[in-house]
Design a protein around this motif. Structure first.
Motif, PDB file in Angstrom:
ATOM      1  N   TYR A   1       4.251  10.076  18.068  1.00 46.82           N
ATOM      2  CA  TYR A   1       4.022  10.719  16.761  1.00 46.82           C
ATOM      3  C   TYR A   1       4.682   9.919  15.636  1.00 46.82           C
ATOM      4  CZ  TYR A   1       1.942  14.968  18.689  1.00 46.82           C
ATOM      5  OH  TYR A   1       1.112  15.864  19.309  1.00 46.82           O
ATOM      6  N   LEU A   2       5.876   9.383  15.906  1.00 42.42           N
ATOM      7  CA  LEU A   2       6.605   8.615  14.887  1.00 42.42           C
ATOM      8  C   LEU A   2       5.821   7.394  14.446  1.00 42.42           C
ATOM      9  CD1 LEU A   2       9.275   8.268  13.289  1.00 42.42           C
ATOM     10  CD2 LEU A   2      10.132   6.936  15.224  1.00 42.42           C
ATOM     11  N   PHE A   3       5.145   6.752  15.408  1.00 38.29           N
ATOM     12  CA  PHE A   3       4.354   5.558  15.094  1.00 38.29           C
ATOM     13  C   PHE A   3       2.860   5.842  15.232  1.00 38.29           C
ATOM     14  CE2 PHE A   3       8.494   3.699  15.900  1.00 38.29           C
ATOM     15  CZ  PHE A   3       8.572   2.736  14.906  1.00 38.29           C
ATOM     16  N   HIS A   4       2.486   7.051  14.837  1.00 41.38           N
ATOM     17  CA  HIS A   4       1.062   7.388  14.808  1.00 41.38           C
ATOM     18  C   HIS A   4       0.368   6.452  13.825  1.00 41.38           C
ATOM     19  CE1 HIS A   4      -2.652   9.640  14.144  1.00 41.38           C
ATOM     20  NE2 HIS A   4      -2.402  10.247  15.286  1.00 41.38           N
ATOM     21  N   PRO A   5      -0.866   6.055  14.105  1.00 38.16           N
ATOM     22  CA  PRO A   5      -1.576   5.105  13.225  1.00 38.16           C
ATOM     23  C   PRO A   5      -1.638   5.496  11.753  1.00 38.16           C
ATOM     24  CG  PRO A   5      -2.756   5.355  15.284  1.00 38.16           C
ATOM     25  CD  PRO A   5      -1.629   6.340  15.339  1.00 38.16           C
ATOM     26  N   VAL A   6      -1.612   6.795  11.438  1.00 41.13           N
ATOM     27  CA  VAL A   6      -1.686   7.186  10.020  1.00 41.13           C
ATOM     28  C   VAL A   6      -0.454   6.745   9.243  1.00 41.13           C
ATOM     29  CG1 VAL A   6      -3.181   9.185  10.440  1.00 41.13           C
ATOM     30  CG2 VAL A   6      -0.695   9.499  10.380  1.00 41.13           C
ATOM     31  N   PHE A   7       0.668   6.508   9.937  1.00 41.96           N
ATOM     32  CA  PHE A   7       1.899   6.117   9.255  1.00 41.96           C
ATOM     33  C   PHE A   7       2.038   4.607   9.076  1.00 41.96           C
ATOM     34  CE2 PHE A   7       3.343  10.159  11.401  1.00 41.96           C
ATOM     35  CZ  PHE A   7       3.339  10.921  10.237  1.00 41.96           C
ATOM     36  N   ILE A   8       1.230   3.827   9.773  1.00 40.08           N
ATOM     37  CA  ILE A   8       1.386   2.369   9.753  1.00 40.08           C
ATOM     38  C   ILE A   8       1.188   1.768   8.348  1.00 40.08           C
ATOM     39  CG2 ILE A   8       0.470   0.185  10.654  1.00 40.08           C
ATOM     40  CD1 ILE A   8       2.243   1.804  12.618  1.00 40.08           C
ATOM     41  N   PRO A   9       0.182   2.184   7.574  1.00 40.21           N
ATOM     42  CA  PRO A   9       0.048   1.625   6.219  1.00 40.21           C
ATOM     43  C   PRO A   9       1.258   1.885   5.326  1.00 40.21           C
ATOM     44  CG  PRO A   9      -1.997   2.672   6.893  1.00 40.21           C
ATOM     45  CD  PRO A   9      -0.971   3.040   7.919  1.00 40.21           C
ATOM     46  N   ILE A  10       1.793   3.108   5.364  1.00 44.66           N
ATOM     47  CA  ILE A  10       2.941   3.408   4.499  1.00 44.66           C
ATOM     48  C   ILE A  10       4.199   2.715   5.012  1.00 44.66           C
ATOM     49  CG2 ILE A  10       3.629   5.556   5.673  1.00 44.66           C
ATOM     50  CD1 ILE A  10       3.645   4.920   1.858  1.00 44.66           C
ATOM     51  N   TYR A  11       4.343   2.560   6.339  1.00 49.17           N
ATOM     52  CA  TYR A  11       5.487   1.824   6.878  1.00 49.17           C
ATOM     53  C   TYR A  11       5.463   0.373   6.392  1.00 49.17           C
ATOM     54  CZ  TYR A  11       6.623   5.594  10.229  1.00 49.17           C
ATOM     55  OH  TYR A  11       6.986   6.779  10.812  1.00 49.17           O
ATOM     56  N   GLY A  12       4.288  -0.252   6.475  1.00 46.69           N
ATOM     57  CA  GLY A  12       4.167  -1.636   6.016  1.00 46.69           C
ATOM     58  C   GLY A  12       4.465  -1.776   4.535  1.00 46.69           C
ATOM     59  N   SER A  13       4.032  -0.796   3.755  1.00 54.84           N
ATOM     60  CA  SER A  13       4.278  -0.813   2.311  1.00 54.84           C
ATOM     61  C   SER A  13       5.764  -0.673   2.006  1.00 54.84           C
ATOM     62  CB  SER A  13       3.490   0.319   1.637  1.00 54.84           C
ATOM     63  OG  SER A  13       2.111   0.222   1.921  1.00 54.84           O
ATOM     64  N   LEU A  14       6.429   0.232   2.712  1.00 53.64           N
ATOM     65  CA  LEU A  14       7.875   0.407   2.525  1.00 53.64           C
ATOM     66  C   LEU A  14       8.632  -0.863   2.900  1.00 53.64           C
ATOM     67  CD1 LEU A  14       8.264   4.018   3.969  1.00 53.64           C
ATOM     68  CD2 LEU A  14       8.722   3.335   1.609  1.00 53.64           C
ATOM     69  N   VAL A  15       8.220  -1.487   4.008  1.00 53.22           N
ATOM     70  CA  VAL A  15       8.851  -2.734   4.446  1.00 53.22           C
ATOM     71  C   VAL A  15       8.694  -3.807   3.368  1.00 53.22           C
ATOM     72  CG1 VAL A  15       8.606  -4.676   6.048  1.00 53.22           C
ATOM     73  CG2 VAL A  15       8.689  -2.342   6.932  1.00 53.22           C
ATOM     74  N   TYR A  16       7.496  -3.905   2.806  1.00 51.85           N
ATOM     75  CA  TYR A  16       7.256  -4.924   1.777  1.00 51.85           C
ATOM     76  C   TYR A  16       8.215  -4.775   0.607  1.00 51.85           C
ATOM     77  CZ  TYR A  16       5.290  -7.293  -2.226  1.00 51.85           C
ATOM     78  OH  TYR A  16       5.147  -8.076  -3.348  1.00 51.85           O
ATOM     79  N   PHE A  17       8.336  -3.562   0.078  1.00 51.67           N
ATOM     80  CA  PHE A  17       9.187  -3.356  -1.096  1.00 51.67           C
ATOM     81  C   PHE A  17      10.670  -3.479  -0.765  1.00 51.67           C
ATOM     82  CE2 PHE A  17       5.328  -1.178  -2.768  1.00 51.67           C
ATOM     83  CZ  PHE A  17       5.183  -1.977  -3.894  1.00 51.67           C
ATOM     84  N   GLN A  18      11.022  -3.371   0.522  1.00 53.41           N
ATOM     85  CA  GLN A  18      12.409  -3.566   0.926  1.00 53.41           C
ATOM     86  C   GLN A  18      12.780  -5.036   1.018  1.00 53.41           C
ATOM     87  OE1 GLN A  18      15.063  -1.367   1.571  1.00 53.41           O
ATOM     88  NE2 GLN A  18      13.689   0.017   0.484  1.00 53.41           N
ATOM     89  N   VAL A  19      11.843  -5.884   1.423  1.00 53.76           N
ATOM     90  CA  VAL A  19      12.186  -7.286   1.693  1.00 53.76           C
ATOM     91  C   VAL A  19      11.700  -8.254   0.618  1.00 53.76           C
ATOM     92  CG1 VAL A  19      12.121  -6.824   4.170  1.00 53.76           C
ATOM     93  CG2 VAL A  19      10.129  -7.842   3.066  1.00 53.76           C
ATOM     94  N   THR A  20      10.780  -7.830  -0.254  1.00 56.28           N
ATOM     95  CA  THR A  20      10.238  -8.761  -1.239  1.00 56.28           C
ATOM     96  C   THR A  20      11.324  -9.280  -2.173  1.00 56.28           C
ATOM     97  OG1 THR A  20       8.613  -9.069  -2.999  1.00 56.28           O
ATOM     98  CG2 THR A  20       9.631  -6.895  -2.844  1.00 56.28           C
TER      99      THR A  20
END
Length: 201
Positions: free
Chosen positions: A10-29
């Protein structure tokens, strides 16, 4: 163990993958991104990739198109993918045009290619694990960002790979996918993000 593996799924359900990637981007950019810009991207992405798909699932289940969250049949799996592809296109055209967040833009392009490939394979009667497509995409995207911004993200990548193993274990434990479908999903997620790399690295 059963409860833990279900939690990971449930934590890594496919619906969460786009927002996880977006959060990662703004954390590391290393690019300057104002709070207004981050909220202006993350909020609509969250609504389009999490809220609307969940509502769509509930509607589809209530009208009998989908019987359960596991969506065991190929026919059931097609409808959420149709919806997801449309919503991801809305994001790249309206939310994150590539003139100011090119790395995030091509992350979503990779996700669209991956889902479109999954859909085509469903028509060929082959089902990939979308959970593994998602975690594979996220792992490769984090590797890409690490190379692009020259940041050591080894620990984060290692943790994601560990979660990838746990997700694969949960898919096998609950017998939702075969080993071939799990491996195929992982390779599809990794490959589609790798393909887009040449456009922004």
């Amino acid at each position: 163990m059963k409860a833990f593996l279900k939690f990971i799924a449930y934590l890594f359900h496919p619906v969460f993958i786009p927002i996880y990637g977006s959060l990662v981007y703004f954390q590391v950019t290393r690019k300057y991104t104002s709070l207004e810009m981050q909220v202006g991207n993350l909020l609509p992405i969250f609504i389009l990739t999490v809220v609307i798909p969940i509502i769509s699932f509930l509607i589809l289940r209530n009208i009998g198109v989908i019987n359960s969250i596991a969506m065991p049949t190929i026919k059931e799996r097609k409808y959420p993918i149709y919806i997801s592809i449309i919503l991801l296109f809305m994001i790249i055209y309206k939310v994150i045009p590539n003139n100011y967040t090119i790395e995030l833009y091509y992350y979503f392009i990779g996700l669209i290619i991956a889902l479109f490939t999954v859909l085509m394979l469903l028509f060929a009667k082959f089902s990939n694990s979308i959970h593994m497509v998602g975690i594979g995409s996220l792992i490769m995207y984090l590797i890409n960002l690490s190379v692009h911004f020259e940041i050591n993200l080894t620990l984060s990548i290692s943790v994601l790979i560990l979660f990838g193993g746990l997700i694969a274990s949960s898919r096998i434990y609950f017998r939702t996918h075969s080993k071939l479908e799990i491996f195929g999903g992982l390779m599809l997620g990794v490959t589609t993000q790798f393909i887009t790399l040449s456009y922004w690295l």
